[in-house]
Design an enzyme around this catalytic site. Structure first.
Site, PDB file in Angstrom:
ATOM      1  N   HIS A  61      98.260  43.687  38.117  1.00 24.95           N
ATOM      2  CA  HIS A  61      97.006  43.320  37.444  1.00 24.95           C
ATOM      3  C   HIS A  61      97.098  43.521  35.941  1.00 24.95           C
ATOM      4  CE1 HIS A  61      95.319  47.444  36.946  1.00 24.95           C
ATOM      5  NE2 HIS A  61      95.844  47.699  38.124  1.00 24.95           N
TER       6      HIS A  61
ATOM      7  N   GLU B 275      91.267  44.005  38.364  1.00 24.82           N
ATOM      8  CA  GLU B 275      91.453  44.888  39.517  1.00 24.82           C
ATOM      9  C   GLU B 275      90.626  46.150  39.368  1.00 24.82           C
ATOM     10  OE1 GLU B 275      93.077  48.165  41.934  1.00 24.82           O
ATOM     11  OE2 GLU B 275      93.008  48.067  39.771  1.00 24.82           O
TER      12      GLU B 275
HETATM   13 ZN    ZN Z   1      96.186  49.574  38.957  1.00 28.14          ZN
END
Ligand code: ZN
Length: 454
Positions: free
Chosen positions: A277, A323
């Protein structure tokens, strides 16, 4: 009989030959990562030139632009963005906090948890109720908790060998502490940082408010300060705690997942994802979390290309957005895959830090896991010994609904929570060699997934 033996022998030679070709290819992958690796210099840029990149921030946009450019420069077959609408939470001015024991005020380090409301310009000052668990809090009841600040002080269990397990055993306090405290009329919630280290860094992270409860401000307090507050409470249970935070949730912002692709030569419709991410907490350079996973994923595709490996299936490096405080990028990626009728056979995520590789956790059926087991001897020489059922990754998680087999890259876990979600999650804490070994490990797995499918 002779015929059968000959056939068996031929099969065996064929198998041995394939194993040998695979072990040569994996050796080349590691050689390339360790001799000509690019992940470390990319990580230097992402952490030092781009820096913190929480969803919706200018840093996040800079990270999108830069990773797109890097993948374009590698000459991948296709580089594209996917629109994602993300939460936009901002910290505002630095928080203030002190313990007030009647005689003196002792300043302590705190940081608002992501998603929390502010305290208001005057801050909040109240008596403190220390608890270790939600049942303990409920037992105290509204009589004792109303008007107070609840102090959640259950440490991560230091006896757990895998620190992610210890994290899992404590993180409910951060995620839901404010809600549980608000149900009983508390005016704030202070949460012990999620780390085994005794330090002065507040370790932040996401929190969510339950429906139908008052939105009370909540913050992480450093472990040293948590110990001090706990000790001060034993000396004077009537002390007060003051904190002031200035965070705010703005309207959702436009952002992107960034995707780079090498088209498959034989089965282009079968897609294999490798990703991390792109967003990081606002206080952090996001080196281990998760700059490492992003640059390793791009490196996987670069290694394939530079070794002239032409994948049978389509390989994608995906930089997921958001995320940390919403998972909107991972959800959007899976939604689009479904909408476009894409067949994702496997997804590999690196979001456990850039440390020494240990193996991969697999989320799939026992039959799918069994197909991976014959690869163990090929991966063992590189220290990849922990291969079996385990966690995949938050961003790739939504793909599981469509039957994608998930692989979570497992580096050594011992130091991850020393840095996790703090201002010291910096480039300097990442070892070039460990980072490169991780990228090579991921590339080796991707190579095998591409060769044999699942
Ligand atoms: Zn992470």
């Amino acid at each position: 009989m002779k015929k059968t033996l000959t056939l068996l022998f031929t099969l065996f030679i064929g198998y041995a030959h394939a194993q040998n070709a695979d072990s040569v290819a994996i050796r080349k992958i590691f050689n390339e990562a360790l001799s000509n690796g690019k992940s470390y210099e990319w990580l230097r840029h992402l952490t030092k030139q781009v820096g913190p990149r929480l969803s919706g921030s200018a840093g996040a946009q800079k990270a999108v632009d830069w990773t797109k450019q890097v993948m374009e420069q590698q000459g991948f077959d296709r580089v594209f963005l996917q629109d994602v609408l993300v939460p936009h939470w901002v910290r505002g001015a630095k928080e203030e906090a002190f313990i007030h024991n009647g005689k003196q005020k002792t300043n302590v380090p705190i940081a608002a948890l992501g998603g929390s409301v502010a305290t208001g310009p005057k801050g909040v000052e109240a008596g403190v109720i220390e608890v270790k668990s939600f049942p303990e809090l409920r037992e105290l009841g509204a009589d004792k908790v109303k008007g107070k600040i609840v102090f959640f002080n259950r440490p991560m269990d230091p006896t757990k060998i895998n620190t992610f397990e210890a994290y899992g055993g404590a993180v409910d306090q951060r995620a839901n502490g404010a809600t549980e405290a608000a149900k009983l009329g508390a005016v704030g919630a202070i949460v012990r940082s999620m780390t085994n280290v005794h330090d002065d860094n507040p370790h932040v992270g996401g929190m969510r408010y339950g429906t139908g409860v008052a939105l009370i401000p909540t913050a992480a307090i450093s472990t040293n300060a948590a110990d001090l507050l706990s000790k001060s409470l034993t000396e004077n249970s009537n002390l007060t705690f003051y904190f002031k935070q200035n965070c705010e949730t703005l309207p959702d912002a436009k952002s992107y997942n960034v995707v780079g692709e090498i088209k498959g030569s034989e089965k282009p419709d079968e897609i294999i994802v490798v990703g991390g991410h792109l967003d990081s907490w606002d206080l952090a350079e996001g080196a281990h979390d998760d700059g490492a996973g992003c640059v390793q994923s791009i490196e996987v595709l670069r290694i394939m290309k530079s070794l002239g490996i032409k994948p049978k299936r389509t390989l994608r490096a995906v930089m997921f957005m958001n995320e940390e405080n919403g998972l909107r990028g991972g959800v959007q990626y899976a939604d689009l895959a479904k909408k476009n009728n894409e067949k994702h056979i496997a997804a590999v995520e690196s979001d456990n830090g850039g440390f020494t590789p240990r193996g991969f956790g697999i989320v799939g059926t026992p039959e799918q896991r069994a197909k991976v087991m014959p690869w163990k001897p090929l991966l063992a020489p590189y220290g990849l010994l922990e291969i079996g059922a385990g966690g995949g990754g938050a961003d790739i998680g939504p793909l599981a609904q469509s039957g994608t087999v998930l692989f979570g890259f497992k580096p050594d876990s011992q130091r991850y929570f020393d840095y996790h979600h703090t201002s010291i999650d910096k480039f300097e804490t990442v070892s070039q060699r460990e980072l490169e070994l991780g990228a090579a490990s991921m590339a080796a797995l991707i190579y095998l997934l591409d060769q044999y499918g699942l």
